[in-house]
Scaffold this motif. Structure first.
Motif, PDB file in Angstrom:
ATOM      1  N   UNK A  34     -28.190 -26.551  12.644  1.00 48.31           N
ATOM      2  CA  UNK A  34     -27.528 -26.818  11.357  1.00 48.31           C
ATOM      3  C   UNK A  34     -26.042 -26.477  11.427  1.00 48.31           C
ATOM      4  N   UNK A  35     -25.384 -27.051  12.388  1.00 48.76           N
ATOM      5  CA  UNK A  35     -23.974 -26.766  12.646  1.00 48.76           C
ATOM      6  C   UNK A  35     -23.086 -27.065  11.440  1.00 48.76           C
ATOM      7  N   UNK A  36     -23.383 -28.134  10.698  1.00 49.38           N
ATOM      8  CA  UNK A  36     -22.535 -28.540   9.571  1.00 49.38           C
ATOM      9  C   UNK A  36     -23.042 -28.029   8.227  1.00 49.38           C
ATOM     10  N   UNK A  37     -24.007 -27.117   8.236  1.00 48.15           N
ATOM     11  CA  UNK A  37     -24.481 -26.447   7.021  1.00 48.15           C
ATOM     12  C   UNK A  37     -24.983 -27.470   5.994  1.00 48.15           C
ATOM     13  N   UNK A  38     -25.930 -28.299   6.423  1.00 52.47           N
ATOM     14  CA  UNK A  38     -26.375 -29.428   5.604  1.00 52.47           C
ATOM     15  C   UNK A  38     -27.693 -29.196   4.873  1.00 52.47           C
ATOM     16  N   UNK A  39     -28.396 -28.133   5.136  1.00 55.49           N
ATOM     17  CA  UNK A  39     -29.702 -27.922   4.516  1.00 55.49           C
ATOM     18  C   UNK A  39     -29.543 -27.288   3.135  1.00 55.49           C
ATOM     19  N   UNK A  40     -29.644 -28.106   2.095  1.00 54.67           N
ATOM     20  CA  UNK A  40     -29.573 -27.649   0.710  1.00 54.67           C
ATOM     21  C   UNK A  40     -30.797 -28.197  -0.004  1.00 54.67           C
ATOM     22  N   UNK A  41     -31.494 -27.347  -0.749  1.00 55.53           N
ATOM     23  CA  UNK A  41     -32.692 -27.772  -1.460  1.00 55.53           C
ATOM     24  C   UNK A  41     -32.429 -27.751  -2.959  1.00 55.53           C
ATOM     25  N   UNK A  42     -32.677 -28.900  -3.618  1.00 51.19           N
ATOM     26  CA  UNK A  42     -32.529 -29.022  -5.071  1.00 51.19           C
ATOM     27  C   UNK A  42     -33.913 -29.203  -5.665  1.00 51.19           C
ATOM     28  N   UNK A  43     -34.117 -28.641  -6.852  1.00 51.08           N
ATOM     29  CA  UNK A  43     -35.430 -28.756  -7.480  1.00 51.08           C
ATOM     30  C   UNK A  43     -35.276 -28.830  -8.994  1.00 51.08           C
ATOM     31  N   UNK A  44     -36.227 -29.504  -9.626  1.00 54.01           N
ATOM     32  CA  UNK A  44     -36.256 -29.598 -11.084  1.00 54.01           C
ATOM     33  C   UNK A  44     -37.691 -29.375 -11.535  1.00 54.01           C
ATOM     34  N   UNK A  45     -37.855 -28.571 -12.562  1.00 55.97           N
ATOM     35  CA  UNK A  45     -39.173 -28.300 -13.119  1.00 55.97           C
ATOM     36  C   UNK A  45     -39.174 -28.694 -14.586  1.00 55.97           C
ATOM     37  N   UNK A  46     -40.147 -29.501 -14.982  1.00 59.38           N
ATOM     38  CA  UNK A  46     -40.297 -29.894 -16.380  1.00 59.38           C
ATOM     39  C   UNK A  46     -41.615 -29.315 -16.865  1.00 59.38           C
ATOM     40  N   UNK A  47     -41.536 -28.505 -17.908  1.00 65.04           N
ATOM     41  CA  UNK A  47     -42.732 -27.829 -18.421  1.00 65.04           C
ATOM     42  C   UNK A  47     -43.076 -28.368 -19.813  1.00 65.04           C
ATOM     43  N   UNK A  48     -43.973 -27.679 -20.494  1.00 61.69           N
ATOM     44  CA  UNK A  48     -44.345 -28.052 -21.853  1.00 61.69           C
ATOM     45  C   UNK A  48     -43.154 -27.959 -22.792  1.00 61.69           C
ATOM     46  N   UNK A  73     -30.803 -24.739  -7.419  1.00 58.23           N
ATOM     47  CA  UNK A  73     -30.385 -25.137  -6.078  1.00 58.23           C
ATOM     48  C   UNK A  73     -30.509 -23.932  -5.182  1.00 58.23           C
ATOM     49  N   UNK A  74     -31.137 -24.121  -4.054  1.00 55.82           N
ATOM     50  CA  UNK A  74     -31.276 -23.022  -3.101  1.00 55.82           C
ATOM     51  C   UNK A  74     -30.558 -23.411  -1.821  1.00 55.82           C
ATOM     52  N   UNK A  75     -29.644 -22.591  -1.439  1.00 55.01           N
ATOM     53  CA  UNK A  75     -28.910 -22.844  -0.207  1.00 55.01           C
ATOM     54  C   UNK A  75     -28.840 -21.548   0.570  1.00 55.01           C
ATOM     55  N   UNK A  76     -29.601 -21.483   1.647  1.00 55.81           N
ATOM     56  CA  UNK A  76     -29.568 -20.296   2.488  1.00 55.81           C
ATOM     57  C   UNK A  76     -28.819 -20.626   3.771  1.00 55.81           C
ATOM     58  N   UNK A  77     -28.319 -19.624   4.403  1.00 53.55           N
ATOM     59  CA  UNK A  77     -27.527 -19.836   5.611  1.00 53.55           C
ATOM     60  C   UNK A  77     -28.455 -20.151   6.771  1.00 53.55           C
ATOM     61  N   UNK A  78     -28.526 -21.412   7.147  1.00 59.94           N
ATOM     62  CA  UNK A  78     -29.417 -21.853   8.214  1.00 59.94           C
ATOM     63  C   UNK A  78     -28.662 -22.116   9.510  1.00 59.94           C
ATOM     64  N   UNK A  79     -27.401 -21.801   9.536  1.00 57.24           N
ATOM     65  CA  UNK A  79     -26.632 -21.999  10.767  1.00 57.24           C
ATOM     66  C   UNK A  79     -27.006 -20.912  11.767  1.00 57.24           C
ATOM     67  N   UNK A  80     -27.337 -21.343  12.966  1.00 59.02           N
ATOM     68  CA  UNK A  80     -27.688 -20.392  14.025  1.00 59.02           C
ATOM     69  C   UNK A  80     -27.090 -20.857  15.344  1.00 59.02           C
ATOM     70  N   UNK A  81     -26.627 -19.908  16.114  1.00 57.61           N
ATOM     71  CA  UNK A  81     -26.109 -20.177  17.451  1.00 57.61           C
ATOM     72  C   UNK A  81     -26.820 -19.227  18.399  1.00 57.61           C
ATOM     73  N   UNK A  82     -27.311 -19.750  19.495  1.00 61.85           N
ATOM     74  CA  UNK A  82     -28.003 -18.923  20.479  1.00 61.85           C
ATOM     75  C   UNK A  82     -27.437 -19.157  21.870  1.00 61.85           C
ATOM     76  N   UNK A  83     -27.419 -18.123  22.659  1.00 63.71           N
ATOM     77  CA  UNK A  83     -26.934 -18.195  24.035  1.00 63.71           C
ATOM     78  C   UNK A  83     -27.945 -17.473  24.912  1.00 63.71           C
ATOM     79  N   UNK A  84     -28.361 -18.102  25.997  1.00 59.14           N
ATOM     80  CA  UNK A  84     -29.292 -17.437  26.910  1.00 59.14           C
ATOM     81  C   UNK A  84     -28.795 -17.584  28.344  1.00 59.14           C
ATOM     82  N   UNK A  85     -29.076 -16.562  29.125  1.00 56.74           N
ATOM     83  CA  UNK A  85     -28.714 -16.538  30.537  1.00 56.74           C
ATOM     84  C   UNK A  85     -29.950 -16.117  31.310  1.00 56.74           C
TER      85      UNK A  85
END
Length: 79
Positions: free
Chosen positions: A18-32, A40-52
């Motif tokens: 998620x290099x460009x920070x594109x994961x955003x979740x929108x929701x709507x609830x209609x009740x009685x 809107x929920x937007x959590x930091x999903x950007x991750x970088x990993x390095x392995x040797x």
């Protein structure tokens, strides 16, 4: 994609999610009674990993696996 270095003895790998920070979740609830709730929920999903990875020792000294199964051993024992 891994990169092999040091005559094939070592591997370096870089992973990015998620290099460009594109994961955003929108929701709507209609009740009685026509009550609506939006969020809107937007959590930091950007991750970088390095392995040797480094392989010690020589390939010539690597142990070979026993390719003969136990059924073959039983055949030899009974004959």
């Amino acid at each position: 994609m891994p990169k092999t270095i040091r005559q094939g003895q070592a591997t370096v790998r870089l992973t990015v999610n998620d290099l460009f920070y594109t994961l955003v979740m929108h929701s709507q609830t209609v009740a009685l009674n026509q009550v609506s709730a939006f969020y809107t929920r937007q959590s930091d999903t950007r991750r970088v990993g390095f392995s040797f990875l480094y392989r010690f020792g020589k390939e010539a000294n690597a142990c070979k696996r026993n390719t003969v199964g136990s059924a073959e051993d039983e055949k030899q024992r009974t004959n």
